[in-house]
Design a protein around this motif. Sequence first.
Motif, PDB file in Angstrom:
ATOM      1  N   SER A  32       0.856  -1.183   0.000  1.00 39.74           N
ATOM      2  CA  SER A  32       0.000   0.000   0.000  1.00 39.74           C
ATOM      3  C   SER A  32       0.895   1.237   0.000  1.00 39.74           C
ATOM      4  N   LEU A  33       0.284   2.406  -0.241  1.00 38.74           N
ATOM      5  CA  LEU A  33       1.052   3.650  -0.215  1.00 38.74           C
ATOM      6  C   LEU A  33       1.700   3.863   1.149  1.00 38.74           C
ATOM      7  N   GLY A  34       0.947   3.555   2.212  1.00 39.36           N
ATOM      8  CA  GLY A  34       1.497   3.717   3.556  1.00 39.36           C
ATOM      9  C   GLY A  34       2.694   2.818   3.806  1.00 39.36           C
ATOM     10  N   MET A  35       2.641   1.582   3.300  1.00 36.17           N
ATOM     11  CA  MET A  35       3.769   0.667   3.462  1.00 36.17           C
ATOM     12  C   MET A  35       4.981   1.150   2.687  1.00 36.17           C
ATOM     13  N   ARG A  36       4.762   1.718   1.483  1.00 37.92           N
ATOM     14  CA  ARG A  36       5.896   2.245   0.712  1.00 37.92           C
ATOM     15  C   ARG A  36       6.517   3.447   1.421  1.00 37.92           C
ATOM     16  N   GLN A  37       5.645   4.277   2.032  1.00 41.91           N
ATOM     17  CA  GLN A  37       6.177   5.416   2.781  1.00 41.91           C
ATOM     18  C   GLN A  37       7.029   4.943   3.950  1.00 41.91           C
ATOM     19  N   ARG A  38       6.559   3.927   4.659  1.00 41.02           N
ATOM     20  CA  ARG A  38       7.321   3.400   5.796  1.00 41.02           C
ATOM     21  C   ARG A  38       8.627   2.770   5.338  1.00 41.02           C
ATOM     22  N   LEU A  39       8.581   2.038   4.217  1.00 42.50           N
ATOM     23  CA  LEU A  39       9.813   1.454   3.680  1.00 42.50           C
ATOM     24  C   LEU A  39      10.792   2.552   3.277  1.00 42.50           C
ATOM     25  N   GLY A  40      10.255   3.644   2.723  1.00 36.15           N
ATOM     26  CA  GLY A  40      11.116   4.766   2.355  1.00 36.15           C
ATOM     27  C   GLY A  40      11.806   5.376   3.561  1.00 36.15           C
ATOM     28  N   ASP A  73       9.160  15.376   2.657  1.00 32.47           N
ATOM     29  CA  ASP A  73       8.239  16.257   1.948  1.00 32.47           C
ATOM     30  C   ASP A  73       6.902  15.538   1.794  1.00 32.47           C
ATOM     31  N   GLU A  74       5.891  15.996   2.512  1.00 28.92           N
ATOM     32  CA  GLU A  74       4.541  15.419   2.479  1.00 28.92           C
ATOM     33  C   GLU A  74       4.534  13.902   2.758  1.00 28.92           C
ATOM     34  N   PRO A  75       5.039  13.463   3.909  1.00 29.79           N
ATOM     35  CA  PRO A  75       5.107  12.021   4.180  1.00 29.79           C
ATOM     36  C   PRO A  75       3.749  11.361   4.369  1.00 29.79           C
ATOM     37  N   THR A  76       2.707  12.138   4.665  1.00 23.05           N
ATOM     38  CA  THR A  76       1.374  11.563   4.863  1.00 23.05           C
ATOM     39  C   THR A  76       0.492  11.711   3.628  1.00 23.05           C
ATOM     40  N   ASN A  77       1.067  12.180   2.528  1.00 27.17           N
ATOM     41  CA  ASN A  77       0.286  12.415   1.314  1.00 27.17           C
ATOM     42  C   ASN A  77      -0.324  11.109   0.802  1.00 27.17           C
ATOM     43  N   SER A 111       3.825  19.460   5.265  1.00 30.95           N
ATOM     44  CA  SER A 111       2.524  18.817   5.097  1.00 30.95           C
ATOM     45  C   SER A 111       1.467  19.888   4.914  1.00 30.95           C
ATOM     46  N   HIS A 112       0.403  19.538   4.166  1.00 33.79           N
ATOM     47  CA  HIS A 112      -0.729  20.457   4.034  1.00 33.79           C
ATOM     48  C   HIS A 112      -1.799  20.170   5.077  1.00 33.79           C
ATOM     49  N   LEU A 113      -1.581  19.120   5.913  1.00 32.86           N
ATOM     50  CA  LEU A 113      -2.545  18.764   6.951  1.00 32.86           C
ATOM     51  C   LEU A 113      -2.133  19.443   8.263  1.00 32.86           C
ATOM     52  N   LEU A 114      -2.680  20.621   8.509  1.00 30.62           N
ATOM     53  CA  LEU A 114      -2.254  21.404   9.662  1.00 30.62           C
ATOM     54  C   LEU A 114      -2.573  20.718  10.981  1.00 30.62           C
ATOM     55  N   LEU A 170      -2.306   9.049   2.357  1.00 35.62           N
ATOM     56  CA  LEU A 170      -2.589   8.039   3.378  1.00 35.62           C
ATOM     57  C   LEU A 170      -4.000   8.214   3.930  1.00 35.62           C
ATOM     58  N   ASP A 171      -4.603   7.094   4.353  1.00 37.21           N
ATOM     59  CA  ASP A 171      -5.902   7.169   5.011  1.00 37.21           C
ATOM     60  C   ASP A 171      -5.693   7.586   6.470  1.00 37.21           C
ATOM     61  N   PRO A 172      -6.763   7.886   7.212  1.00 36.81           N
ATOM     62  CA  PRO A 172      -6.585   8.363   8.597  1.00 36.81           C
ATOM     63  C   PRO A 172      -5.761   7.436   9.476  1.00 36.81           C
ATOM     64  N   ALA A 173      -5.947   6.111   9.314  1.00 33.94           N
ATOM     65  CA  ALA A 173      -5.151   5.176  10.123  1.00 33.94           C
ATOM     66  C   ALA A 173      -3.680   5.255   9.747  1.00 33.94           C
ATOM     67  N   GLY A 174      -3.393   5.375   8.451  1.00 28.71           N
ATOM     68  CA  GLY A 174      -2.005   5.480   7.998  1.00 28.71           C
ATOM     69  C   GLY A 174      -1.355   6.766   8.449  1.00 28.71           C
ATOM     70  N   ILE A 175      -2.127   7.853   8.452  1.00 28.92           N
ATOM     71  CA  ILE A 175      -1.602   9.143   8.914  1.00 28.92           C
ATOM     72  C   ILE A 175      -1.239   9.066  10.396  1.00 28.92           C
ATOM     73  N   LYS A 176      -2.112   8.449  11.178  1.00 23.01           N
ATOM     74  CA  LYS A 176      -1.855   8.305  12.612  1.00 23.01           C
ATOM     75  C   LYS A 176      -0.600   7.466  12.843  1.00 23.01           C
ATOM     76  N   GLU A 177      -0.458   6.369  12.101  1.00 20.61           N
ATOM     77  CA  GLU A 177       0.732   5.520  12.224  1.00 20.61           C
ATOM     78  C   GLU A 177       1.985   6.294  11.869  1.00 20.61           C
ATOM     79  N   MET A 178       1.948   7.054  10.742  1.00 24.75           N
ATOM     80  CA  MET A 178       3.116   7.816  10.311  1.00 24.75           C
ATOM     81  C   MET A 178       3.515   8.841  11.367  1.00 24.75           C
ATOM     82  N   ARG A 179       2.524   9.511  11.946  1.00 27.34           N
ATOM     83  CA  ARG A 179       2.798  10.494  12.993  1.00 27.34           C
ATOM     84  C   ARG A 179       3.509   9.843  14.168  1.00 27.34           C
ATOM     85  N   GLU A 180       3.022   8.681  14.580  1.00 27.73           N
ATOM     86  CA  GLU A 180       3.623   7.983  15.719  1.00 27.73           C
ATOM     87  C   GLU A 180       5.031   7.508  15.397  1.00 27.73           C
ATOM     88  N   TYR A 181       5.263   7.023  14.164  1.00 27.39           N
ATOM     89  CA  TYR A 181       6.595   6.578  13.768  1.00 27.39           C
ATOM     90  C   TYR A 181       7.598   7.723  13.810  1.00 27.39           C
TER      91      TYR A 181
END
Length: 315
Positions: free
Chosen positions: A142-150, A165-169, A198-201, A171-182
Amino acid sequence: MKTAKISNPSIVLQLSGLTKKIGGKAIVDGLSFDIAKGEVVGLLGPNGAGKTTTMRMIVGLIGMTDGDVHICGQSIRTNFEQAIRHVGGIIENPEFYPYMTGYDNLKQYQRMTEGVTDARIEEVTKLVGMQDALDKRVKAYSLGMRQRLGIAQALLHEPKLLILDEPTNGLDPAGIKEMREYLKRIAEAEGIAILVSSHLLSEIELMCSRVIVIQEGKYVTARSLGETESPKQKIISISLQVGDAAHAQAVIEGMEGIEVVSVTASRMTIQIQHEKIPGLVAGLATQGVEIYRIEEVRETLEDEFMKLTGGNRIA
């Protein structure tokens, strides 16, 4: 433009008058700020503010017209190899060999990078929660998994600075939460300085300890997102829901150090020093004012951003 090498060992990234001109127009104009070890800092600005251009100059993807970038005291302009060895990053989207597994992609990076061990691969994949997906081909990620691998790949050589640069771009809400925690975990566990756009303030507000706002390539302001003063001394805005706001106002106007901002039939907003709140409540109750709710009124990062940039859209 010559700039002095930083002397504070806690400062990982220092921008000094960073400027990029294209066709005579300044895309980034005299930008200066610092980031310290363990900080997660958000870079905010409207469309065309120069965020991605700034990040590209930091990692050496494009040249600078003037100014300099120091990473761990080393100049990108004059000592690029020594400076860039401290940097990991993802600008736009992470790219991998889709027909290879996540593990094989990391092994390929290991072969190109001195000092990366198998133990380090295991360490960073656990850090970003990828250990159970390494044997799958990247094309199935998934996109979230590729972001984490990156991010895992960017961490392999133990950088001191992570540029995202835009690491949560996308991603669904669960993926965004995971990325934030990582990212918060990485900053704490590895002591890495992280610069993220990020554009998600709302996410920036939860993820970062500080934000830097730029507009038209220029520095506008920096704001800490944590408490910077003693809670007891802090002046805050409070909304009170009461039985009779006019009666409550009359009582409050007899108290020192409290300012009434607005009043309706049953609700009022005041500014008060934090340590005076118990006295306010006691005073209102003594005078027979019925109190149904007390809430702190906070200005969000989005509200402040809109004021600073004149309502321009962020992207």
